[in-house]
Scaffold this active site. Sequence first.
Site, short mmCIF file in Angstrom:
data_model
loop_
_atom_site.label_atom_id
_atom_site.label_comp_id
_atom_site.label_asym_id
_atom_site.label_seq_id
_atom_site.Cartn_x
_atom_site.Cartn_y
_atom_site.Cartn_z
N ASP A 14 11.78 -3.16 -8.96
CA ASP A 14 11.63 -2.59 -7.62
C ASP A 14 11.36 -3.69 -6.59
O ASP A 14 10.49 -3.56 -5.73
CB ASP A 14 10.48 -1.58 -7.64
CG ASP A 14 10.61 -0.54 -6.54
OD1 ASP A 14 11.70 -0.44 -5.94
OD2 ASP A 14 9.61 0.15 -6.26
N ASP A 71 3.07 -4.07 -6.33
CA ASP A 71 3.62 -2.78 -6.72
C ASP A 71 4.46 -2.85 -8.00
O ASP A 71 5.69 -2.91 -7.97
CB ASP A 71 4.46 -2.19 -5.58
CG ASP A 71 4.51 -0.67 -5.70
OD1 ASP A 71 4.31 -0.17 -6.82
OD2 ASP A 71 4.75 0.01 -4.69
N ASN A 92 7.75 -4.29 -1.05
CA ASN A 92 6.85 -4.59 -2.17
C ASN A 92 6.44 -6.06 -2.22
O ASN A 92 5.98 -6.54 -3.25
CB ASN A 92 7.50 -4.18 -3.49
CG ASN A 92 7.58 -2.68 -3.61
OD1 ASN A 92 6.84 -1.96 -2.94
ND2 ASN A 92 8.47 -2.18 -4.45
N ALA A 131 -4.05 -10.00 0.30
CA ALA A 131 -2.94 -10.77 0.88
C ALA A 131 -3.14 -10.78 2.39
O ALA A 131 -2.82 -9.81 3.08
CB ALA A 131 -1.60 -10.14 0.50
N LYS A 155 -7.75 -0.63 -3.40
CA LYS A 155 -6.80 0.48 -3.24
C LYS A 155 -7.44 1.74 -3.81
O LYS A 155 -7.85 1.76 -4.96
CB LYS A 155 -5.50 0.17 -3.96
CG LYS A 155 -4.37 1.12 -3.61
CD LYS A 155 -3.14 0.88 -4.46
CE LYS A 155 -2.08 0.15 -3.74
NZ LYS A 155 -0.77 0.22 -4.40
N PHE A 195 -0.38 7.53 -2.19
CA PHE A 195 -1.43 8.26 -2.91
C PHE A 195 -2.85 7.93 -2.45
O PHE A 195 -3.82 8.32 -3.07
CB PHE A 195 -1.32 7.99 -4.42
CG PHE A 195 0.01 8.40 -4.96
CD1 PHE A 195 0.34 9.74 -5.09
CD2 PHE A 195 0.96 7.45 -5.30
CE1 PHE A 195 1.58 10.13 -5.56
CE2 PHE A 195 2.21 7.83 -5.78
CZ PHE A 195 2.51 9.18 -5.91
#
EC number: 2.7.11.1
Length: 327
Positions: free
Chosen positions: A185, A203, A190, A142, A91, A73
């Site tokens: 998940d 995530d 992730n 990170a 982000k 996205f």
Amino acid sequence: MQQPLKACTNVLKPASQAGQVKAPTDAKGAPQESQKEQAVARQDEGQAAGTSGKRRWTIDDFDIGKPLGKGKFGNVYLAREKQTKFIVALKVLFKSQLQQSNVEHQLRREIEIQAHLRHPNILRLYGYFYDKEKVYLILEYAARGELYKELVRCNHFDERTSATYILSLARALHYCHTKHVIHRDIKPENLLVGLNGELKISDFGWSVHAPSNRRKTLCGTLDYLPPEMVEGKEHTTAVDNWSLGVLTYEFLFGGPPFEAPGHQDTYRRIVRVDLKFPERSDVSPEAKTFIRKLLTKEAQQRLPLTQVENDPWIRANADPELLARGN
Ligand code: AMP
């Protein structure tokens, strides 16, 4: 299944030894802890802005650096908060794309959950803001990027690296579970890697509060999901214990255990717990026993996360020195 090649042994080295990125420091080279506190304090003010009339974050508060990656996205950029010089990952999500895919509610939950979690192996979400077109998430940076890339590069990890990673993840997931959060998940895509080689769970887009019968739209890979989830049943925090078993297998053998040519075949293998280990591999029997303890059909029978550190394979392989550095 990829055939195991040479396992990577140096992935846990600190950046200084591994020849990677330098720690983000201020102009005098001081560590960023105090900046972090200030930045977070400002972020808390920003969060309260809606009710107290205080100022919110805006894009003008940040210097934007290099792109770090591209997501579904939007994009992620290295950024620096101007006042404190604190380094973050910003982000940037496009509202139009979020609306089109009908995931605004999911993003709200992700923000709500991730912003409240504080653990060295969970990526911090410091805050968020938005304008007319975009939503911005202020994330911990990170420095060593995606674990997935490292795994692809190495093909698989050695037992010391795998056990160290798995114990750090068990601790982080246990922390989530004490807050009644199920990640749901957990997979290499992730997981991000911090400056000292420590894992950071990111995530939280599919995370929920436990227990849940919220059905996941099974459009992605089934590979990491437990029987109760692929069958659409109510599930508990034990789904993450299963994923930890899948991940251990993938770290050691280079691919997930129930991989199959089609969705249906994977589904069948998961429901039957059709667990096979490659014949030609030098992975120890203790590692396989550990995997079996987590990949148990009955959710209540799975090894509790609090007992991971007492498992013989973990005790023999997880590196206490590396764990002390944040792993
Ligand atoms: P995402 O939209 O979360 O899938 O992020 C896209 C890509 O950006 C990831 O695959 C990473 O390579 C990179 N990335 C995302 N978040 C961070 C972060 N906090 N620190 C460093 N790199 C990141």
